[in-house]
Structure formats: C-alpha cells, structure tokens
Motif scaffolding. Structure first.
Motif, PDB file in Angstrom:
ATOM      1  N   ALA A  83       0.835  -1.209   0.000  1.00  0.00           N
ATOM      2  CA  ALA A  83       0.000   0.000   0.000  1.00  0.00           C
ATOM      3  C   ALA A  83       0.867   1.256   0.000  1.00  0.00           C
ATOM      4  N   LEU A  84       1.944   1.234   0.780  1.00  0.00           N
ATOM      5  CA  LEU A  84       2.839   2.392   0.796  1.00  0.00           C
ATOM      6  C   LEU A  84       3.518   2.585  -0.555  1.00  0.00           C
ATOM      7  N   ARG A  85       3.883   1.492  -1.194  1.00  0.00           N
ATOM      8  CA  ARG A  85       4.525   1.604  -2.506  1.00  0.00           C
ATOM      9  C   ARG A  85       3.559   2.169  -3.546  1.00  0.00           C
ATOM     10  N   GLU A  86       2.284   1.870  -3.407  1.00  0.00           N
ATOM     11  CA  GLU A  86       1.309   2.439  -4.325  1.00  0.00           C
ATOM     12  C   GLU A  86       1.131   3.936  -4.089  1.00  0.00           C
ATOM     13  N   CYS A  87       1.025   4.327  -2.824  1.00  0.00           N
ATOM     14  CA  CYS A  87       0.628   5.706  -2.502  1.00  0.00           C
ATOM     15  C   CYS A  87       1.773   6.702  -2.510  1.00  0.00           C
ATOM     16  N   LEU A  88       3.008   6.239  -2.472  1.00  0.00           N
ATOM     17  CA  LEU A  88       4.157   7.145  -2.433  1.00  0.00           C
ATOM     18  C   LEU A  88       4.923   7.100  -3.745  1.00  0.00           C
ATOM     19  N   LYS A 218      12.332   5.392 -11.844  1.00  0.00           N
ATOM     20  CA  LYS A 218      11.063   6.056 -12.139  1.00  0.00           C
ATOM     21  C   LYS A 218       9.921   5.431 -11.336  1.00  0.00           C
ATOM     22  N   LYS A 219       9.005   6.252 -10.843  1.00  0.00           N
ATOM     23  CA  LYS A 219       7.771   5.767 -10.248  1.00  0.00           C
ATOM     24  C   LYS A 219       6.907   5.153 -11.348  1.00  0.00           C
ATOM     25  N   PRO A 220       6.390   3.926 -11.153  1.00  0.00           N
ATOM     26  CA  PRO A 220       5.553   3.329 -12.206  1.00  0.00           C
ATOM     27  C   PRO A 220       4.341   4.196 -12.534  1.00  0.00           C
ATOM     28  N   SER A 224       0.093  -2.059 -10.701  1.00  0.00           N
ATOM     29  CA  SER A 224      -0.539  -1.949  -9.383  1.00  0.00           C
ATOM     30  C   SER A 224       0.146  -0.953  -8.454  1.00  0.00           C
ATOM     31  N   PHE A 225       1.359  -0.496  -8.788  1.00  0.00           N
ATOM     32  CA  PHE A 225       2.052   0.464  -7.936  1.00  0.00           C
ATOM     33  C   PHE A 225       1.974   1.897  -8.461  1.00  0.00           C
ATOM     34  N   ARG A 226       1.190   2.130  -9.505  1.00  0.00           N
ATOM     35  CA  ARG A 226       0.977   3.518  -9.901  1.00  0.00           C
ATOM     36  C   ARG A 226       0.143   4.210  -8.821  1.00  0.00           C
ATOM     37  N   LEU A 227       0.210   5.515  -8.766  1.00  0.00           N
ATOM     38  CA  LEU A 227      -0.532   6.258  -7.751  1.00  0.00           C
ATOM     39  C   LEU A 227      -2.032   5.999  -7.880  1.00  0.00           C
TER      40      LEU A 227
END
Length: 248
Positions: A83-88, A218-220, A224-227
């Motif tokens: 969840a943290l990896r998705e939101c950050l 890069k942030k995806p 599933s880990f995009r914001l």
C-alpha cells in the motif's frame, strides 16, 4: 538525502532500537527521521494486529514522507508495504523483504527465527509473496517473550544461539534471518558469536534505501504500484484523505 523510518507499533523503545541500528549504516550525507505509531498494538504479533499496523503505517507515511527521499518500514511483518509503494512516489523498503533479499546474496539457503505463536505462518507467507520460498528452509520460533525480554533481547541470546547452531548443523542453513524489530541490535550482540551470517533487516533496509535513492528509478505510471486514482475516501486522518483526493 533524508530517510523516513516508520515503526507502526506504539512502542517508542522499539523505535529507538531500530533507529540506533539504522544509524550505524547511514552514509555521512544521509539524515534519518524516525516516527512511532499512535494507534495499534505495542508489539505486533498476529494477523489482526498486523492489519492495524498496516493502516497506521500508511497514515504515518502519508503524513511524514513529504520532504524525504525514501521510507523504511521498520516492522518485521512488513505491514502495509504494498500500500505504501502504491501511494508514495519514493522508494519504500520493508525490513524483512530486505533481510531475505540480502540473505540470498550470502547463502544458497536461509532459515528464519522469530518469537511468538502466531508469527511463523505469517513469515512463511511473506517469503512466498516475495517469491523467495524456494530458498527458505525452516521458520522457527521462540515462545512468546516477556516484557523484560522484549525490552532486553540479550536475555534470550543463549536460546537463540542454540537454536541457530542446531538449524545450521541439522538442516545446513547458510544464513539466518532473525525477525522482529526488537532484534535490531543483533549485529553487536549475538552475530559475532555465530558460524553463519545473521540478518535482521533494519540495516539491510537502510542500505537498500540509500542505493535506490541514488539509482533514481522512475515511479511506475502503470500497473498496481501507480498512484491511486482520485477518490472521495473518508478516513480519520487528513493526510490519508488528501492522498486520494489529489495524488502527487
């Protein structure tokens, strides 16, 4: 570089333990902020407490991560990691995932030792989730610890030494992951007395976090880990609601 270390249980002494271990491997140009949970269990030891810790970890991350370059989740169930990896939009490292990944660089096969009646199955599930179960030997556990032992884990070092050396001798474990944030000081305590490498995850997570920040990956933008998409989430904490209203 600034790292945020999150302990989502409510025990300040645990935060102090893990922060002290983390600081031993900080590069000179790196600052560390350590925060403790306000809500939840003093020591997380089962599935329901893990769920509480995951929610608190997300709250703490969204509230304190701004201005930091990476987050270290200093709870051995890696509560809320995905969840943290998705939101950050910065790297997030779970201490047990870091310990297992590092163990595989120094051993063909590693085993894991923890404490309490509920934890063994949870750690085995973590290894499967991370795709590392083929390299995991046994998951062993001490009985539940007393409050005195939790605050001073050196009291159980004799039992741990015996359990570790038996696992090395009987099942050819080549490294040991000693899981539990309270064991963050093992490097200056039990580790030098053992015949194989012993890892806890706090220092390994700090090392990995520093490397990932420097890699500047890069942030995806997909997967599933995009914001998360903007949504009217209702939650007691403003930082959580704002994360869904206008992800950044």
């Amino acid at each position: 570089m600034k790292l945020l270390l999150i302990n989502p249980n409510t025990s300040q002494f645990v935060t102090e333990m893990v922060a002290a271990a983390a600081k031993t491997v900080l590069a000179p140009d790196v600052q560390l902020t350590a925060v403790t949970g306000t809500y939840g269990s003093p020591i997380v030891s089962g599935r329901s407490e893990d769920a509480l810790a995951a929610a608190e970890a997300l709250h703490l991350a969204l509230e304190h991560a701004p201005g930091h370059d990476a987050v270290i989740l200093a709870i051995s169930f890696d509560s809320g990691l995905s969840a943290l990896r998705e939101c950050l939009d910065i790297p997030v490292i779970g201490m047990t995932e870091a310990a297992m990944l590092t163990a595989m660089t120094v051993a063909e096969r590693f085993s894991l030792i923890t404490f309490g009646y509920h934890a063994r199955g949870i750690y085995a599930e973590l290894a499967r989730r991370y795709g590392l179960d083929a390299r995991l030997g046994a998951v062993l556990s001490l009985p539940p610890l007393s409050d005195e032992q939790i605050r001073n884990p050196a009291l159980v070092f004799p039992e741990l030494r015996a359990m570790i050396e038996a696992e090395v001798h009987d099942h050819q474990a080549e490294a040991i992951v000693l899981s539990g944030a309270i064991f963050a000081n093992i490097y200056e305590g039990i580790a030098p007395q053992l015949s194989v490498p012993v890892l806890n995850g706090v220092r390994e997570a700090v090392g990995l976090a520093q490397s990932l920040v420097r890699l500047n990956l890069k942030k995806p933008l997909s997967g599933s880990f995009r914001l998360p998409e903007p949504k009217a989430v209702k939650w007691p904490f403003a930082a959580v609601e704002q994360a869904y209203q206008s992800p950044s």
